[in-house]
Design a protein around this motif. Structure first.
Motif, short mmCIF file in Angstrom:
data_model
loop_
_atom_site.label_atom_id
_atom_site.label_comp_id
_atom_site.label_asym_id
_atom_site.label_seq_id
_atom_site.Cartn_x
_atom_site.Cartn_y
_atom_site.Cartn_z
N PRO A 1 -24.21 -17.72 -4.07
CA PRO A 1 -24.65 -16.32 -4.11
C PRO A 1 -24.24 -15.54 -2.87
O PRO A 1 -25.07 -14.96 -2.18
CB PRO A 1 -26.17 -16.44 -4.23
N GLU A 2 -22.96 -15.54 -2.57
CA GLU A 2 -22.45 -14.81 -1.42
C GLU A 2 -21.42 -13.80 -1.88
O GLU A 2 -20.64 -14.07 -2.79
CB GLU A 2 -21.79 -15.77 -0.43
N ILE A 3 -21.40 -12.66 -1.24
CA ILE A 3 -20.43 -11.64 -1.61
C ILE A 3 -19.07 -11.95 -0.99
O ILE A 3 -18.05 -11.88 -1.65
CB ILE A 3 -20.93 -10.25 -1.19
N MET A 4 -19.07 -12.32 0.28
CA MET A 4 -17.83 -12.66 0.99
C MET A 4 -18.00 -14.03 1.64
O MET A 4 -18.35 -14.11 2.83
CB MET A 4 -17.49 -11.60 2.03
N PRO A 5 -17.78 -15.12 0.92
CA PRO A 5 -18.05 -16.44 1.49
C PRO A 5 -17.19 -16.78 2.70
O PRO A 5 -17.68 -17.38 3.66
CB PRO A 5 -17.76 -17.41 0.34
N SER A 6 -15.93 -16.40 2.70
CA SER A 6 -15.08 -16.73 3.85
C SER A 6 -15.54 -15.99 5.11
O SER A 6 -15.54 -16.55 6.21
CB SER A 6 -13.62 -16.41 3.54
N LEU A 7 -15.96 -14.73 4.96
CA LEU A 7 -16.44 -13.97 6.10
C LEU A 7 -17.77 -14.54 6.60
O LEU A 7 -18.00 -14.64 7.81
CB LEU A 7 -16.60 -12.50 5.70
N ASN A 8 -18.64 -14.95 5.69
CA ASN A 8 -19.91 -15.55 6.08
C ASN A 8 -19.68 -16.86 6.82
O ASN A 8 -20.35 -17.15 7.82
CB ASN A 8 -20.79 -15.80 4.86
N LYS A 9 -18.75 -17.69 6.35
CA LYS A 9 -18.45 -18.95 7.03
C LYS A 9 -17.85 -18.71 8.41
O LYS A 9 -18.14 -19.44 9.35
CB LYS A 9 -17.49 -19.79 6.18
N PHE A 10 -17.02 -17.68 8.54
CA PHE A 10 -16.40 -17.38 9.83
C PHE A 10 -17.45 -17.01 10.87
O PHE A 10 -17.40 -17.49 12.00
CB PHE A 10 -15.39 -16.23 9.66
#
Length: 90
Positions: free
Chosen positions: A76-85
């Motif tokens: 349930p993430e909109i921008m998973p790569s940005l959240n992981k970064f």
């Protein structure tokens, strides 16, 4: 264009018209979906006279539509790569 249209409908308003048009379209599609497919909505007089039906299979089919099936196993993430970064300190 006539002078009245040039005065009241300006090019700056086109994105607003598009957003409102999309919102009205989404509402219309949801209304159509509820009237045509929802097992709780009965338009015909014969179906309304049937009373309360215990048809759980039809209700589950209505609830588990293709969009819900598509996002069921997604995070349930909109921008998973940005959240992981930003969440990983490495």
């Amino acid at each position: 264009m006539s002078s009245a249209l040039q005065r009241w409908i300006r090019p700056e308003c086109y994105p607003l018209f598009a957003a409102v048009g999309v919102a009205v379209g989404i509402c219309g599609l949801q209304l159509y979906r509820n009237i045509r497919i929802n097992p709780d909505v009965r338009v015909n007089k014969e179906h309304r006279a049937a009373g309360v039906l215990d048809n759980h299979a039809e209700g589950e089919k209505y609830r588990d539509h293709f969009v819900r099936k598509f996002v069921r196993n997604k995070s349930p993430e909109i921008m998973p790569s940005l959240n992981k970064f930003f969440s990983n300190p490495n």
